[in-house]
Motif scaffolding. Sequence first.
Motif, PDB file in Angstrom:
ATOM      1  N   THR A  57       0.830  -1.207   0.000  1.00 15.34           N
ATOM      2  CA  THR A  57       0.000   0.000   0.000  1.00 15.34           C
ATOM      3  C   THR A  57       0.861   1.253   0.000  1.00 15.34           C
ATOM      4  OG1 THR A  57      -0.171  -0.150   2.418  1.00 15.34           O
ATOM      5  CG2 THR A  57      -1.964  -1.095   1.126  1.00 15.34           C
ATOM      6  N   SER A  58       1.986   1.206   0.706  1.00 10.24           N
ATOM      7  CA  SER A  58       2.893   2.350   0.719  1.00 10.24           C
ATOM      8  C   SER A  58       3.518   2.572  -0.653  1.00 10.24           C
ATOM      9  CB  SER A  58       3.991   2.135   1.766  1.00 10.24           C
ATOM     10  OG  SER A  58       4.918   3.194   1.762  1.00 10.24           O
ATOM     11  N   LYS A  69       0.886   3.992  -3.012  1.00  6.72           N
ATOM     12  CA  LYS A  69       0.523   5.372  -2.669  1.00  6.72           C
ATOM     13  C   LYS A  69       1.410   6.358  -3.424  1.00  6.72           C
ATOM     14  CE  LYS A  69       2.047   7.332   1.008  1.00  6.72           C
ATOM     15  NZ  LYS A  69       2.349   7.731   2.409  1.00  6.72           N
ATOM     16  N   LYS A  84      -2.200  12.234   1.073  1.00  8.62           N
ATOM     17  CA  LYS A  84      -3.391  11.451   0.754  1.00  8.62           C
ATOM     18  C   LYS A  84      -4.672  12.253   0.928  1.00  8.62           C
ATOM     19  CE  LYS A  84      -3.993   7.230   0.804  1.00  8.62           C
ATOM     20  NZ  LYS A  84      -4.943   6.618  -0.107  1.00  8.62           N
ATOM     21  N   ALA A  94      -5.234   3.382  -2.684  1.00 10.36           N
ATOM     22  CA  ALA A  94      -4.266   4.398  -3.084  1.00 10.36           C
ATOM     23  C   ALA A  94      -4.951   5.621  -3.707  1.00 10.36           C
ATOM     24  CB  ALA A  94      -3.257   3.812  -4.066  1.00 10.36           C
ATOM     25  N   SER A 103      -5.832   8.092   4.894  1.00 12.65           N
ATOM     26  CA  SER A 103      -4.388   8.172   5.144  1.00 12.65           C
ATOM     27  C   SER A 103      -3.799   6.876   5.682  1.00 12.65           C
ATOM     28  CB  SER A 103      -4.083   9.308   6.121  1.00 12.65           C
ATOM     29  OG  SER A 103      -4.792   9.126   7.333  1.00 12.65           O
TER      30      SER A 103
END
Length: 411
Positions: free
Chosen positions: A178-179, A182, A204, A322, A327
């Motif tokens: 997910t990071s 993003k 985000k 994303a 957040s």
Amino acid sequence: MSTSSTSSTPEPHHGRKQVYSHSLADQSGAIPTSTEARAKRRIAALEEELETMKQDRGTKQRKTTYYVAQGRAIRRMVVLYTSLEDLIAENDRRYEELPERSTTALILSFRQDRLQRGYISLAQVLPWMHIKLAELDIDDCEDMRKKVRTLNESFLIMYLLVTPQLKKGADAARGDDTSTLKDLIAAWINQDFRPSSLLRADDKQSRGFAHDICGRLLCPAEWDWDNDLVKVGIRDRTSEYIVSENSWPLFLYEGYAVNANNLEQGLFKSKVLVQAFKALFTSPSSAKEADGDGDGADIIENNRRARRQLNQTKVKTCVRFALSGVSSWRTVDGDFDYEAFWNNVVDFFEDCPGPAAQRRVTNLLEWWTRKVFGKNHREDLTQDVVSQMSVTALAKQRMALEDAAFDSDSD
């Protein structure tokens, strides 16, 4: 003349222990040694003990690292939300009820079928875990049996020994993915759509329905984002425009366009999905080439990892996160339930209503094969074709030169 014997050898003493002249005065048996020598020996013993402890710690650490690494595959290739305990328990329940199937119809809920499909995926991805669960010897785990009292001891032993490390790896993989997305999603949106308000990788809050492009991609397929009533209704979260997992978002569709009369057309073929899959499962740099077919082996034949359609299911969920303005990872975002969305995507692939739908799913997976990994043509490399290629031709030339040299030497 008689004289008394003065032999240096002591006479034996019958009935008591013979004492020699070199015997110690202290009968404890301790032979005097220097303080320095004793200290050196203690240091050596402690160093050896420390080294042993380091080796044991290293072995345990390697095992832990191994299980953590193996666990990363669970959230990527098996299930995104369901716990390992539920998967294993469902398989155990089915196995225990096998004898009853011949006389009693086994009624299974839809959720139980989904759990069992998840366990089958787990056994394919981590076959060693299934073997451990199937062949675990309770007699070898007496210490563990003292800690728990249950009929399902094999499951608890596996849970206590291995599952914590697997869970750690699984959760870490989801967090890493997910990071990664993003940051990458922001770059892809900016490059492909050229929005007036560029997305920032570290922000985000400006995404989601507040951002025009992200809002368009997140908009349910049954609504038109260009309609101001729709846009305002979604942003104000009115009862007429509830965004939930019961709608397919537009970012899932090829060209980000939907055919209302055929909602399956183009579904799960969008560019951003291909980019996300490549970024997570091949390499971030490969995501730059998402328009054409991939370059590599045919995954259906040669790549077990890529056979799993659940890989793509996980990607769809992560892409949705994303694009959103949330957040931190959570199961529910407003009215949108990510776990239910995950199940809807899985069911599309695994719970086909009939053979025609199954063929369309198979074609879709083959499309993903070509997009991500390409297709090889090794089956076309027949012996006749290979015989005309340079490696074979050079081998023949070298042999001919050797024969010529031999004939020349013979003359």
